[in-house]
Motif scaffolding. Structure first.
Motif, PDB file in Angstrom:
ATOM      1  N   CYS A 117       0.647  -7.864  53.474  1.00 23.48           N
ATOM      2  CA  CYS A 117       0.906  -7.664  54.894  1.00 23.48           C
ATOM      3  C   CYS A 117       1.909  -8.021  55.628  1.00 23.48           C
ATOM      4  O   CYS A 117       2.636  -8.961  55.419  1.00 23.48           O
ATOM      5  N   VAL A 118       2.359  -6.871  56.194  1.00 20.70           N
ATOM      6  CA  VAL A 118       3.593  -6.748  56.882  1.00 20.70           C
ATOM      7  C   VAL A 118       3.590  -6.943  58.426  1.00 20.70           C
ATOM      8  O   VAL A 118       2.976  -5.855  59.078  1.00 20.70           O
ATOM      9  N   GLY A 119       3.875  -8.063  59.050  1.00 22.51           N
ATOM     10  CA  GLY A 119       4.242  -8.197  60.535  1.00 22.51           C
ATOM     11  C   GLY A 119       5.540  -7.824  60.796  1.00 22.51           C
ATOM     12  O   GLY A 119       6.612  -7.690  59.974  1.00 22.51           O
ATOM     13  N   ARG A 120       6.005  -7.338  62.177  1.00 19.96           N
ATOM     14  CA  ARG A 120       7.215  -6.620  62.201  1.00 19.96           C
ATOM     15  C   ARG A 120       7.612  -6.716  63.770  1.00 19.96           C
ATOM     16  O   ARG A 120       6.794  -6.618  64.855  1.00 19.96           O
ATOM     17  N   GLN A 121       8.737  -7.085  64.029  1.00 15.87           N
ATOM     18  CA  GLN A 121       9.238  -6.851  65.357  1.00 15.87           C
ATOM     19  C   GLN A 121       9.787  -5.223  65.726  1.00 15.87           C
ATOM     20  O   GLN A 121       9.926  -4.602  64.730  1.00 15.87           O
ATOM     21  N   LEU A 122       9.446  -5.082  66.823  1.00 17.57           N
ATOM     22  CA  LEU A 122       9.777  -3.505  67.180  1.00 17.57           C
ATOM     23  C   LEU A 122      11.189  -3.236  66.855  1.00 17.57           C
ATOM     24  O   LEU A 122      12.152  -3.908  67.272  1.00 17.57           O
ATOM     25  N   GLY A 123      11.507  -2.552  66.218  1.00 20.16           N
ATOM     26  CA  GLY A 123      13.009  -1.744  65.969  1.00 20.16           C
ATOM     27  C   GLY A 123      13.573  -2.486  64.730  1.00 20.16           C
ATOM     28  O   GLY A 123      14.760  -2.174  64.376  1.00 20.16           O
ATOM     29  N   SER A 124      12.920  -3.299  63.772  1.00 17.07           N
ATOM     30  CA  SER A 124      13.163  -3.997  62.660  1.00 17.07           C
ATOM     31  C   SER A 124      13.232  -3.112  61.440  1.00 17.07           C
ATOM     32  O   SER A 124      13.757  -3.604  60.543  1.00 17.07           O
ATOM     33  N   GLY A 125      12.401  -2.292  61.539  1.00 15.54           N
ATOM     34  CA  GLY A 125      12.196  -1.169  60.312  1.00 15.54           C
ATOM     35  C   GLY A 125      11.051  -1.778  59.481  1.00 15.54           C
ATOM     36  O   GLY A 125      11.085  -1.481  58.276  1.00 15.54           O
ATOM     37  N   GLY A 126      10.229  -2.537  60.200  1.00 13.39           N
ATOM     38  CA  GLY A 126       9.299  -3.177  59.267  1.00 13.39           C
ATOM     39  C   GLY A 126       8.241  -2.178  58.767  1.00 13.39           C
ATOM     40  O   GLY A 126       7.771  -2.257  57.446  1.00 13.39           O
ATOM     41  N   ARG A 127       7.986  -0.995  59.275  1.00 15.45           N
ATOM     42  CA  ARG A 127       7.063  -0.139  58.776  1.00 15.45           C
ATOM     43  C   ARG A 127       7.906   0.565  57.732  1.00 15.45           C
ATOM     44  O   ARG A 127       7.168   1.083  56.830  1.00 15.45           O
ATOM     45  N   VAL A 128       9.087   0.961  57.890  1.00 12.70           N
ATOM     46  CA  VAL A 128      10.007   1.687  56.761  1.00 12.70           C
ATOM     47  C   VAL A 128       9.657   0.728  55.556  1.00 12.70           C
ATOM     48  O   VAL A 128       9.573   1.137  54.335  1.00 12.70           O
ATOM     49  N   ILE A 129      10.120  -0.547  55.806  1.00 13.66           N
ATOM     50  CA  ILE A 129      10.284  -1.598  54.682  1.00 13.66           C
ATOM     51  C   ILE A 129       8.923  -1.675  54.045  1.00 13.66           C
ATOM     52  O   ILE A 129       8.864  -1.591  52.778  1.00 13.66           O
ATOM     53  N   ALA A 130       7.898  -1.818  54.752  1.00 16.00           N
ATOM     54  CA  ALA A 130       6.331  -1.669  54.368  1.00 16.00           C
ATOM     55  C   ALA A 130       5.968  -0.692  53.367  1.00 16.00           C
ATOM     56  O   ALA A 130       5.234  -0.636  52.442  1.00 16.00           O
ATOM     57  N   LYS A 131       6.477   0.659  53.760  1.00 18.17           N
ATOM     58  CA  LYS A 131       6.192   1.806  52.984  1.00 18.17           C
ATOM     59  C   LYS A 131       7.004   1.875  51.545  1.00 18.17           C
ATOM     60  O   LYS A 131       6.340   2.451  50.814  1.00 18.17           O
ATOM     61  N   GLN A 132       8.153   1.389  51.804  1.00 18.28           N
ATOM     62  CA  GLN A 132       9.033   1.119  50.392  1.00 18.28           C
ATOM     63  C   GLN A 132       8.274   0.323  49.374  1.00 18.28           C
ATOM     64  O   GLN A 132       8.474   0.315  48.198  1.00 18.28           O
ATOM     65  N   LEU A 133       7.719  -0.941  50.148  1.00 15.32           N
ATOM     66  CA  LEU A 133       6.945  -1.796  49.187  1.00 15.32           C
ATOM     67  C   LEU A 133       5.553  -1.150  48.752  1.00 15.32           C
ATOM     68  O   LEU A 133       5.673  -1.328  47.600  1.00 15.32           O
ATOM     69  N   ALA A 134       4.921  -0.330  49.462  1.00 21.96           N
ATOM     70  CA  ALA A 134       3.884   0.237  48.811  1.00 21.96           C
ATOM     71  C   ALA A 134       4.420   1.198  47.677  1.00 21.96           C
ATOM     72  O   ALA A 134       3.752   1.394  46.667  1.00 21.96           O
ATOM     73  N   ASP A 135       5.657   1.910  47.885  1.00 15.78           N
ATOM     74  CA  ASP A 135       6.111   2.658  46.697  1.00 15.78           C
ATOM     75  C   ASP A 135       6.415   1.887  45.617  1.00 15.78           C
ATOM     76  O   ASP A 135       6.336   2.119  44.487  1.00 15.78           O
ATOM     77  N   ILE A 136       7.109   0.791  45.826  1.00 17.56           N
ATOM     78  CA  ILE A 136       7.436  -0.010  44.617  1.00 17.56           C
ATOM     79  C   ILE A 136       6.419  -0.541  43.892  1.00 17.56           C
ATOM     80  O   ILE A 136       6.330  -0.576  42.684  1.00 17.56           O
ATOM     81  N   PHE A 137       5.278  -0.924  44.635  1.00 22.29           N
ATOM     82  CA  PHE A 137       4.089  -1.694  43.718  1.00 22.29           C
ATOM     83  C   PHE A 137       2.933  -0.703  43.650  1.00 22.29           C
ATOM     84  O   PHE A 137       2.111  -0.943  42.900  1.00 22.29           O
ATOM     85  N   GLY A 138       3.375   0.581  43.971  1.00 20.25           N
ATOM     86  CA  GLY A 138       1.932   1.526  43.781  1.00 20.25           C
ATOM     87  C   GLY A 138       0.851   1.483  44.673  1.00 20.25           C
ATOM     88  O   GLY A 138      -0.375   1.690  44.172  1.00 20.25           O
ATOM     89  N   CYS A 139       0.847   0.879  45.664  1.00 17.42           N
ATOM     90  CA  CYS A 139      -0.113   0.574  46.580  1.00 17.42           C
ATOM     91  C   CYS A 139      -0.382   1.503  47.686  1.00 17.42           C
ATOM     92  O   CYS A 139       0.430   2.326  48.056  1.00 17.42           O
ATOM     93  N   LYS A 140      -1.475   1.585  48.208  1.00 16.87           N
ATOM     94  CA  LYS A 140      -1.983   2.514  49.338  1.00 16.87           C
ATOM     95  C   LYS A 140      -1.403   1.709  50.492  1.00 16.87           C
ATOM     96  O   LYS A 140      -1.366   0.631  50.660  1.00 16.87           O
ATOM     97  N   PHE A 141      -0.895   2.792  51.464  1.00 25.28           N
ATOM     98  CA  PHE A 141      -0.218   2.225  52.552  1.00 25.28           C
ATOM     99  C   PHE A 141      -1.212   2.438  53.991  1.00 25.28           C
ATOM    100  O   PHE A 141      -1.572   3.512  53.949  1.00 25.28           O
ATOM    101  N   TYR A 142      -1.119   1.385  54.459  1.00 26.97           N
ATOM    102  CA  TYR A 142      -2.211   1.510  55.870  1.00 26.97           C
ATOM    103  C   TYR A 142      -1.372   0.948  57.021  1.00 26.97           C
ATOM    104  O   TYR A 142      -0.879  -0.209  57.134  1.00 26.97           O
TER     105      TYR A 142
END
Length: 221
Positions: A7-32
């Motif tokens: 579960c990824v919380g994020r400040q606006l402009g921190s790149g949190g969504r991009v990082i979360a997507k990269q984590l999904a790719d790294i672990f082979g997870c579905k991304f929501y």
């Protein structure tokens, strides 16, 4: 690690969504991220557009009655018991269902609170220096520095109000997460790798081992 829920919380402009997507790719997870809105719409019978208009925003319910009937499908809007809490529950049910079906990465939407009783969850918060976040928002919206500051303030006020109300915790408070990371220090890709290493170690050891180790260390001093 048979199942991973991040579960990824994020400040606006921190790149949190991009990082979360990269984590999904790294672990082979579905991304929501906004994909959750589609799931919640299916659970509730309301259209996805309805959830989009009220995404991570507390206090929107007064605008509900300004929406047109086409925003509602397969339910009788005027006879339903829909409320802000009801919409949150629809979204929570969608989060629970997705997590039950396999490894997932969730962005925002109080997923850390919704899944608080699961043992396979790691909660992350992504922050970044304000000047860095302002620049990211300026690049995205092609706006001035002052406008970027207003966008950040408005978005984060809404997210904090929403999160604090439904969880009883404080949005962005380190005590609410397993790890808080400043993405402007390492950059997005290196931050994602750093978090991935943390997740591997965190989930390779039961959560109740850490306090025992701490007590043992204290006793040997």
């Amino acid at each position: 690690m048979e199942n991973i829920t991040i579960c990824v919380g994020r400040q606006l402009g921190s790149g949190g969504r991009v990082i979360a997507k990269q984590l999904a790719d790294i672990f082979g997870c579905k991304f929501y991220d906004k994909e959750l809105l589609n799931l919640a719409a299916k659970e509730s019978g309301f259209s996805e557009k309805f959830f989009e208009q009220n995404d991570e925003h507390k206090g929107f319910f007064r605008s509900l009655f300004h929406l047109h009937v086409p925003h509602v499908s397969d339910v009788n809007f005027y006879k339903s018991d829909i409320s802000e809490e009801g919409l949150f529950q629809f979204q929570s049910d969608a989060i629970q269902k997705a997590a039950d079906e396999g490894s997932c990465v969730f962005v925002g939407r109080c997923a850390d609170y919704v899944l608080r009783n699961r043992s396979d969850v790691v909660n992350i918060f992504i922050t970044a220096d304000l000047d860095w976040r302002i620049q990211q928002v300026r690049n995205r919206h092609q706006c001035t520095e002052e406008e970027a500051r207003k966008i950040i303030h408005h978005a984060e006020s809404s997210r904090a109000s929403y999160y604090n109300y439904y969880t009883g915790k404080r949005w962005g408070d380190a005590a609410s997460y397993d790890l808080c990371v400043n993405s402007s220090l390492l950059g997005l890709e290196a931050t994602a790798q750093y978090i991935a290493d943390f997740i591997r170690q965190r989930l390779s050891r039961p959560a109740d081992e850490a306090p025992a180790a701490a007590e043992e260390t204290a006793e040997t001093k």
